[in-house]
Design a protein around this motif. Structure first.
Motif, PDB file in Angstrom:
ATOM      1  N   VAL A   1      66.444  38.083  54.219  1.00  0.00           N
ATOM      2  CA  VAL A   1      65.583  36.957  54.554  1.00  0.00           C
ATOM      3  C   VAL A   1      66.461  35.722  54.607  1.00  0.00           C
ATOM      4  O   VAL A   1      67.095  35.357  53.609  1.00  0.00           O
ATOM      5  CB  VAL A   1      64.468  36.766  53.509  1.00  0.00           C
ATOM      6  N   LYS A   2      66.535  35.088  55.731  1.00  0.00           N
ATOM      7  CA  LYS A   2      67.379  33.902  55.912  1.00  0.00           C
ATOM      8  C   LYS A   2      66.874  32.760  55.043  1.00  0.00           C
ATOM      9  O   LYS A   2      65.670  32.567  54.902  1.00  0.00           O
ATOM     10  CB  LYS A   2      67.384  33.493  57.386  1.00  0.00           C
ATOM     11  N   GLU A   3      67.855  31.998  54.432  1.00  0.00           N
ATOM     12  CA  GLU A   3      67.470  30.893  53.567  1.00  0.00           C
ATOM     13  C   GLU A   3      66.668  29.848  54.341  1.00  0.00           C
ATOM     14  O   GLU A   3      67.020  29.466  55.462  1.00  0.00           O
ATOM     15  CB  GLU A   3      68.713  30.250  52.951  1.00  0.00           C
ATOM     16  N   ALA A   4      65.591  29.377  53.702  1.00  0.00           N
ATOM     17  CA  ALA A   4      64.728  28.373  54.332  1.00  0.00           C
ATOM     18  C   ALA A   4      64.189  27.443  53.261  1.00  0.00           C
ATOM     19  O   ALA A   4      64.038  27.823  52.087  1.00  0.00           O
ATOM     20  CB  ALA A   4      63.587  29.046  55.082  1.00  0.00           C
ATOM     21  N   LYS A   5      63.920  26.201  53.632  1.00  0.00           N
ATOM     22  CA  LYS A   5      63.335  25.228  52.710  1.00  0.00           C
ATOM     23  C   LYS A   5      61.860  25.556  52.522  1.00  0.00           C
ATOM     24  O   LYS A   5      61.122  25.775  53.475  1.00  0.00           O
ATOM     25  CB  LYS A   5      63.502  23.815  53.274  1.00  0.00           C
ATOM     26  N   ILE A   6      61.421  25.615  51.245  1.00  0.00           N
ATOM     27  CA  ILE A   6      60.012  25.912  50.969  1.00  0.00           C
ATOM     28  C   ILE A   6      59.340  24.771  50.220  1.00  0.00           C
ATOM     29  O   ILE A   6      58.212  24.902  49.755  1.00  0.00           O
ATOM     30  CB  ILE A   6      59.878  27.221  50.175  1.00  0.00           C
ATOM     31  N   GLY A   7      60.071  23.626  50.022  1.00  0.00           N
ATOM     32  CA  GLY A   7      59.465  22.485  49.357  1.00  0.00           C
ATOM     33  C   GLY A   7      60.512  21.534  48.834  1.00  0.00           C
ATOM     34  O   GLY A   7      61.694  21.643  49.173  1.00  0.00           O
ATOM     35  N   SER A   8      60.096  20.598  47.990  1.00  0.00           N
ATOM     36  CA  SER A   8      61.018  19.618  47.402  1.00  0.00           C
ATOM     37  C   SER A   8      60.546  19.245  46.013  1.00  0.00           C
ATOM     38  O   SER A   8      59.384  19.454  45.653  1.00  0.00           O
ATOM     39  CB  SER A   8      61.112  18.366  48.283  1.00  0.00           C
ATOM     40  N   ILE A   9      61.505  18.685  45.211  1.00  0.00           N
ATOM     41  CA  ILE A   9      61.193  18.220  43.857  1.00  0.00           C
ATOM     42  C   ILE A   9      61.798  16.841  43.680  1.00  0.00           C
ATOM     43  O   ILE A   9      62.939  16.588  44.076  1.00  0.00           O
ATOM     44  CB  ILE A   9      61.716  19.204  42.793  1.00  0.00           C
ATOM     45  N   THR A  10      61.024  15.922  43.105  1.00  0.00           N
ATOM     46  CA  THR A  10      61.485  14.562  42.842  1.00  0.00           C
ATOM     47  C   THR A  10      61.520  14.348  41.340  1.00  0.00           C
ATOM     48  O   THR A  10      60.517  14.566  40.647  1.00  0.00           O
ATOM     49  CB  THR A  10      60.559  13.523  43.495  1.00  0.00           C
ATOM     50  N   VAL A  11      62.710  13.935  40.832  1.00  0.00           N
ATOM     51  CA  VAL A  11      62.891  13.685  39.401  1.00  0.00           C
ATOM     52  C   VAL A  11      63.130  12.188  39.223  1.00  0.00           C
ATOM     53  O   VAL A  11      64.092  11.642  39.756  1.00  0.00           O
ATOM     54  CB  VAL A  11      64.080  14.491  38.837  1.00  0.00           C
ATOM     55  N   ASN A  12      62.234  11.544  38.488  1.00  0.00           N
ATOM     56  CA  ASN A  12      62.319  10.096  38.299  1.00  0.00           C
ATOM     57  C   ASN A  12      63.016   9.749  36.989  1.00  0.00           C
ATOM     58  O   ASN A  12      63.005  10.530  36.027  1.00  0.00           O
ATOM     59  CB  ASN A  12      60.918   9.484  38.310  1.00  0.00           C
ATOM     60  N   LYS A  13      63.644   8.578  36.917  1.00  0.00           N
ATOM     61  CA  LYS A  13      64.268   8.085  35.700  1.00  0.00           C
ATOM     62  C   LYS A  13      63.211   7.588  34.721  1.00  0.00           C
ATOM     63  O   LYS A  13      62.126   7.174  35.109  1.00  0.00           O
ATOM     64  CB  LYS A  13      65.215   6.916  35.998  1.00  0.00           C
ATOM     65  N   GLU A  14      63.582   7.623  33.425  1.00  0.00           N
ATOM     66  CA  GLU A  14      62.792   6.906  32.442  1.00  0.00           C
ATOM     67  C   GLU A  14      63.728   5.978  31.706  1.00  0.00           C
ATOM     68  O   GLU A  14      64.870   6.347  31.420  1.00  0.00           O
ATOM     69  CB  GLU A  14      62.139   7.850  31.436  1.00  0.00           C
ATOM     70  N   THR A  15      63.323   4.804  31.427  1.00  0.00           N
ATOM     71  CA  THR A  15      64.154   3.829  30.743  1.00  0.00           C
ATOM     72  C   THR A  15      63.635   3.631  29.332  1.00  0.00           C
ATOM     73  O   THR A  15      62.728   2.833  29.103  1.00  0.00           O
ATOM     74  CB  THR A  15      64.183   2.487  31.497  1.00  0.00           C
ATOM     75  N   PRO A  16      64.216   4.360  28.349  1.00  0.00           N
ATOM     76  CA  PRO A  16      63.778   4.166  26.967  1.00  0.00           C
ATOM     77  C   PRO A  16      64.257   2.822  26.429  1.00  0.00           C
ATOM     78  O   PRO A  16      65.197   2.224  26.948  1.00  0.00           O
ATOM     79  CB  PRO A  16      64.452   5.317  26.234  1.00  0.00           C
ATOM     80  N   THR A  17      63.650   2.357  25.388  1.00  0.00           N
ATOM     81  CA  THR A  17      63.976   1.063  24.804  1.00  0.00           C
ATOM     82  C   THR A  17      64.967   1.238  23.661  1.00  0.00           C
ATOM     83  O   THR A  17      64.785   2.078  22.791  1.00  0.00           O
ATOM     84  CB  THR A  17      62.704   0.371  24.271  1.00  0.00           C
TER      85      THR A  17
END
Length: 542
Positions: A148-164
């Motif tokens: 099965v040829k590689e194909a994109k099936i979605g995306s993931i977004t990772v956001n920063k957190e700014t601790p104090t």
């Protein structure tokens, strides 16, 4: 006639038979070389399997609370196809390429219709992702029976957190250059506990830095904050003492790595470095050779670190010559005992600033001196205690000192500091005297008189000349005689030190004898050293 008719009938039958054979042969040839076309419906093609999807995941750096599922569709052109597939998310840490993977899933399509595939990424793997957006891709595994040829099936977004990051009280420190103490480098801060509520791993590496006015980091230190939020940085005294005069700001940020600089710089305080204050020592000091006591020299280090103590080109040995105390140094008496009356200047070598010098005045309040006698190659002889300064030095006792003597050499005096001395020095308590030796040269005997013995007995009397050296050493004598002028089968007689006459009786009357003598002295090892024999003298025994 009947036979003729029968013959004609046979010919006709044979002709028909040949015609029949020709027809059958043609039919066979047509059958062998006929090509039948194949229909398009009869051709079987390789199956084609594809995967697709539009999944979307959102989360915070290191705070994914659970595993995440990613759905995709798997389809192919023919039924009953078996294939193993997996999903991947690729990301970078610096320049390093990294990947997290789902668990491989074996699939089988029963019809040409697509089937749903559910990939799962673990919470632990997702919390490795730094901030950013990444493609989720899927393909067959390398050991799958179908491709099965590689194909994109979605995306993931990772956001920063700014601790104090907070501190109990701002740091405000003023120090002279290179005057930091160990406690000055201990800085404490706190991290917002909420940051760790869902974090795996439950820690964050932070970097504290001391920055100059151009915001360039001059000293950095790392520490790890855990779920209780507490973090402590320890700047070493050595690092802090590298800071030059000026104003500095102390800031803290996350160390980066997998957390992608989650914390922006937070100011913890300031440091002001003033000009350096030099170290000093208490001077002068006095050392009395007669009283034999260590001396303690006071030090005001002003934050400087003592690296060494030097006396000219000589460096004192820590633990052997001195021991460092709290703002003081104790120099052992054994170090000063090697010096004569006078002045010694000790340089205290500090890591920075000028090096102070302590003058030590060496005196000798009493007149008594201990003589340490040494022989050849510094072999120890003895120690003569409480000798009066200026008195006459001892001579060489050949019997007692022979183990420290030099074979073939005679003792000619004592040396002190490389110079010959004749009296006890008065410049120190313990004086080491080293024996001086000279090659012992005896030479050929020259004085010999021989005459026939008068009176009772037949023989001769030989006589040489006595000699005593300035140090009292006497000459020894060894005689020999023979009937042969070559002294073959000679008879020998050692008369001893100072005994220069030898009388021999019991010889053959009127026979001629040849007589010789040679000298000897004892060397510093108490061994005889002989000279050459004199010329022989001929004498008639009577």
């Amino acid at each position: 006639m009947k036979q003729l008719v029968h013959l004609k009938e046979r010919k006709v039958q044979m002709k028909k038979l040949k015609q029949l054979c020709s027809v059958m042969l043609c039919m066979v040839m047509v059958t062998v070389f006929t090509i039948t076309p194949i229909r398009a419906d009869d051709v079987t093609t390789s199956p084609t399997t594809t995967i697709s999807g539009t999944a979307s995941i959102t989360g915070i750096v290191s705070q994914f609370p659970e595993d995440k599922d990613v759905k995709a569709s798997l389809s192919n052109t023919n039924p009953a196809i078996k294939v193993t597939v997996e999903a991947t998310i690729g990301y970078k840490i610096g320049t390093a390429e990294k990947t997290i993977k789902s668990v491989p899933i074996p699939m089988e399509t029963k019809t040409t219709d697509s089937v749903e595939v559910n990939f799962r990424f673990t919470q632990k793997d997702l919390n490795l992702l730094p901030a950013g957006t990444y493609d989720i891709k899927a393909k067959s595994t390398t050991d799958s029976a179908n491709s099965v040829k590689e194909a994109k099936i979605g995306s993931i977004t990772v956001n920063k957190e700014t601790p104090t990051v907070t501190i109990d009280k701002p740091i405000s420190l003023t120090k002279s250059r290179s005057n930091f103490e160990t406690a000055d480098g201990e800085l404490k801060a706190k991290l917002d506990k909420a940051f760790f509520s869902n974090t795996n791993p439950a820690s964050l590496e932070l970097t504290a830095s001391i920055n100059d006015n151009s915001n360039a980091a001059k000293v950095t230190e790392k520490a790890t904050a855990t779920k209780n939020g507490e973090v402590a940085f320890t700047f070493t005294q050595a690092d802090l003492n590298t800071l030059l005069e000026g104003d500095y700001t102390i800031t803290v940020t996350s160390a980066g790595n997998d957390f992608n600089n989650a914390i922006a710089a937070v100011t913890l305080g300031t440091i002001k470095i003033t000009p350096m204050v030099n170290a000093s020592v208490k001077t002068p000091q006095t050392f009395d050779l007669s009283k034999q006591g260590d001396i303690v020299i006071g030090i005001v280090s002003n934050g400087r670190t003592l690296k060494a103590i030097k006396n000219g080109s000589q460096t004192l040995t820590s633990g052997k010559d001195y021991i460092l105390g709290n703002e003081s140094v104790r120099i052992y008496k054994s170090y000063f005992n090697q010096f004569a009356v006078g002045k010694q200047h000790l340089t205290f070598d500090f890591d920075e600033g000028s090096d102070p010098i302590c003058q030590v005045n060496i005196i000798k309040s009493l007149k008594n001196t201990n003589l340490i006698l040494k022989g050849y190659k510094d072999k120890s002889i003895t120690t003569l205690s409480n000798r009066t300064a200026g008195s006459k030095l001892p001579g060489w006792n050949k019997k007692s000192y022979k183990a420290a003597g030099r074979k073939g050499y005679e003792f000619v005096g004592w040396t002190y500091n490389g110079k010959t001395v004749t009296t006890v020095p008065d410049d120190r308590l313990n004086v080491t005297l080293t024996a001086k030796f000279s090659k012992l040269s005896v030479g050929r005997a020259s004085a010999l008189s021989v005459k026939g013995k008068s009176g009772k007995g037949v023989g001769f009397t030989a006589k040489s000349k006595t000699y005593t050296k300035a140090d009292g050493t006497r000459r020894g004598f060894r005689f020999r005689y023979s009937r042969s002028s070559s002294m073959k089968k000679a008879t020998y007689k050692t008369t001893g030190l100072g005994k220069n006459t030898y009388t021999k009786t019991g010889l053959k009357k009127n026979a001629r004898y040849n007589v010789q003598v040679r000298y000897y002295y004892y060397d510093s090892t108490n061994q005889k050293v002989y000279g050459a024999y004199s010329k022989s003298k001929s004498v008639k025994a009577y």
